[in-house]
Design an enzyme around this catalytic site. Structure first.
Site, PDB file in Angstrom:
ATOM      1  N   CYS A 218      52.368  40.075  44.567  1.00 57.65           N
ATOM      2  CA  CYS A 218      50.908  39.994  44.466  1.00 57.65           C
ATOM      3  C   CYS A 218      50.456  40.932  43.341  1.00 57.65           C
ATOM      4  O   CYS A 218      50.729  42.135  43.364  1.00 57.65           O
ATOM      5  CB  CYS A 218      50.238  40.380  45.790  1.00 57.65           C
TER       6      CYS A 218
ATOM      7  N   CYS B 123      48.279  43.852  44.561  1.00 54.71           N
ATOM      8  CA  CYS B 123      49.077  44.832  45.321  1.00 54.71           C
ATOM      9  C   CYS B 123      49.865  45.711  44.364  1.00 54.71           C
ATOM     10  O   CYS B 123      49.987  46.928  44.568  1.00 54.71           O
ATOM     11  CB  CYS B 123      50.022  44.129  46.293  1.00 54.71           C
TER      12      CYS B 123
ATOM     13  N   ASP C 287      37.875  44.865  35.156  1.00 52.86           N
ATOM     14  CA  ASP C 287      38.411  43.527  34.952  1.00 52.86           C
ATOM     15  C   ASP C 287      38.947  43.431  33.529  1.00 52.86           C
ATOM     16  O   ASP C 287      38.308  43.874  32.578  1.00 52.86           O
ATOM     17  CB  ASP C 287      37.324  42.474  35.194  1.00 52.86           C
TER      18      ASP C 287
ATOM     19  N   HIS D 236      46.765  44.230  51.676  1.00 51.05           N
ATOM     20  CA  HIS D 236      46.661  42.841  51.215  1.00 51.05           C
ATOM     21  C   HIS D 236      45.895  41.986  52.222  1.00 51.05           C
ATOM     22  O   HIS D 236      46.284  41.866  53.377  1.00 51.05           O
ATOM     23  CB  HIS D 236      48.056  42.243  50.994  1.00 51.05           C
TER      24      HIS D 236
ATOM     25  N   ASN E 200      35.055  35.122  45.128  1.00 56.00           N
ATOM     26  CA  ASN E 200      35.458  33.742  44.887  1.00 56.00           C
ATOM     27  C   ASN E 200      36.494  33.340  45.935  1.00 56.00           C
ATOM     28  O   ASN E 200      37.372  34.128  46.296  1.00 56.00           O
ATOM     29  CB  ASN E 200      36.054  33.584  43.479  1.00 56.00           C
TER      30      ASN E 200
ATOM     31  N   HIS F  76      44.383  37.918  46.266  1.00 57.14           N
ATOM     32  CA  HIS F  76      44.222  39.206  46.960  1.00 57.14           C
ATOM     33  C   HIS F  76      42.722  39.478  46.908  1.00 57.14           C
ATOM     34  O   HIS F  76      42.150  39.533  45.811  1.00 57.14           O
ATOM     35  CB  HIS F  76      45.035  40.298  46.240  1.00 57.14           C
TER      36      HIS F  76
ATOM     37  N   HIS G 118      39.133  40.344  46.366  1.00 53.85           N
ATOM     38  CA  HIS G 118      38.534  41.227  45.355  1.00 53.85           C
ATOM     39  C   HIS G 118      37.059  40.914  45.232  1.00 53.85           C
ATOM     40  O   HIS G 118      36.649  39.761  45.235  1.00 53.85           O
ATOM     41  CB  HIS G 118      39.240  41.113  44.009  1.00 53.85           C
TER      42      HIS G 118
ATOM     43  N   HIS H  41      33.947  41.171  42.833  1.00 55.87           N
ATOM     44  CA  HIS H  41      33.525  41.385  41.452  1.00 55.87           C
ATOM     45  C   HIS H  41      32.219  42.169  41.469  1.00 55.87           C
ATOM     46  O   HIS H  41      31.266  41.795  42.171  1.00 55.87           O
ATOM     47  CB  HIS H  41      33.251  40.050  40.752  1.00 55.87           C
TER      48      HIS H  41
HETATM   49  P1  AMP Z   1      38.998  35.463  40.443  1.00 56.00           P
HETATM   50  O1  AMP Z   1      38.860  34.413  39.391  1.00 56.00           O
HETATM   51  O2  AMP Z   1      37.799  35.617  41.319  1.00 56.00           O
HETATM   52  O3  AMP Z   1      40.274  35.290  41.236  1.00 56.00           O
HETATM   53  O4  AMP Z   1      39.091  36.828  39.662  1.00 56.00           O
HETATM   54  C1  AMP Z   1      40.281  37.358  39.192  1.00 56.00           C
HETATM   55  C2  AMP Z   1      39.912  38.324  38.111  1.00 56.00           C
HETATM   56  O5  AMP Z   1      41.020  39.160  37.863  1.00 56.00           O
HETATM   57  C3  AMP Z   1      39.534  37.682  36.767  1.00 56.00           C
HETATM   58  O6  AMP Z   1      38.192  38.034  36.437  1.00 56.00           O
HETATM   59  C4  AMP Z   1      40.560  38.267  35.790  1.00 56.00           C
HETATM   60  O7  AMP Z   1      40.000  38.544  34.530  1.00 56.00           O
HETATM   61  C5  AMP Z   1      41.013  39.502  36.511  1.00 56.00           C
HETATM   62  N1  AMP Z   1      42.364  39.972  36.205  1.00 56.00           N
HETATM   63  C6  AMP Z   1      43.498  39.245  36.164  1.00 56.00           C
HETATM   64  N2  AMP Z   1      44.545  40.027  35.892  1.00 56.00           N
HETATM   65  C7  AMP Z   1      44.068  41.283  35.755  1.00 56.00           C
HETATM   66  C8  AMP Z   1      44.656  42.556  35.473  1.00 56.00           C
HETATM   67  N3  AMP Z   1      45.966  42.691  35.269  1.00 56.00           N
HETATM   68  N4  AMP Z   1      43.848  43.646  35.413  1.00 56.00           N
HETATM   69  C9  AMP Z   1      42.521  43.520  35.604  1.00 56.00           C
HETATM   70  N5  AMP Z   1      41.906  42.351  35.903  1.00 56.00           N
HETATM   71  C10 AMP Z   1      42.663  41.255  35.968  1.00 56.00           C
HETATM   72 ZN    ZN Z   2      47.971  41.739  47.454  1.00 54.67          ZN
END
Ligand code: AMP
Ligand code: ZN
Length: 120
Positions: free
Chosen positions: A6, A9, A32, A48, A91, A102, A104, A106
């Site tokens: 993940c 994680c 982000d 998680h 989302n 995982h 999150h 925003h």
């Molecule tokens: P979602 O589309 O709601 O699943 O959001 C996932 C978010 O994670 C997106 O806005 C990506 O830009 C962000 N993301 C993906 N990989 C990374 C990373 N390694 N570090 C920081 N943000 C990330």
């Molecule tokens: Zn996770």
């Protein structure tokens, strides 16, 4: 508890790099990688949880911690209410373009946000 393979994680564990902006016992917040607003931070539970659709009453405290972490991040960025404000988004699933499984939150802000629901 860390889920195998993940992405978030691994970020929480420090196995992958991130730009951390806030940490608590139960949560971790980082910038982000592809910001959609001047402030775009992801607040995740250290434990998680797949997404907001599988949250149960037992997860209540960590959800409150996530909201308080979001407020701390926004306040530190100068976006405290009532003057400024910010948008919080979860989302869930393909139609929302959820890409990381995982939980999150925003945290978006730093300018007047376009589209009341962020879909336009
Ligand atoms: P979602 O589309 O709601 O699943 O959001 C996932 C978010 O994670 C997106 O806005 C990506 O830009 C962000 N993301 C993906 N990989 C990374 C990373 N390694 N570090 C920081 N943000 C990330
Ligand atoms: Zn996770």
């Amino acid at each position: 508890m860390t889920a195998e393979n993940c992405l978030f994680c691994k970020i929480v564990a420090g196995d992958l790099p991130s730009e951390s902006v806030f940490e608590s016992e139960t949560t971790f917040a980082f910038k982000d990688i592809n910001p959609a607003a001047p402030l775009h931070v992801l607040v995740v539970p250290r434990r998680h949880i797949e997404d907001a659709s599988v949250v149960t009453a037992a997860d209540g405290p960590v959800l409150a911690d996530m909201l308080m972490a979001a407020r701390a991040v926004a306040d530190a960025a100068g976006l405290a209410t009532p003057q400024r404000g910010y948008r919080l988004i979860f989302n869930i699933g393909p139609d929302s373009m959820n890409s990381v499984p995982h939980l999150h939150l925003h945290v978006l802000g730093g300018e007047p946000l376009k589209g009341h629901f962020g879909i336009a």
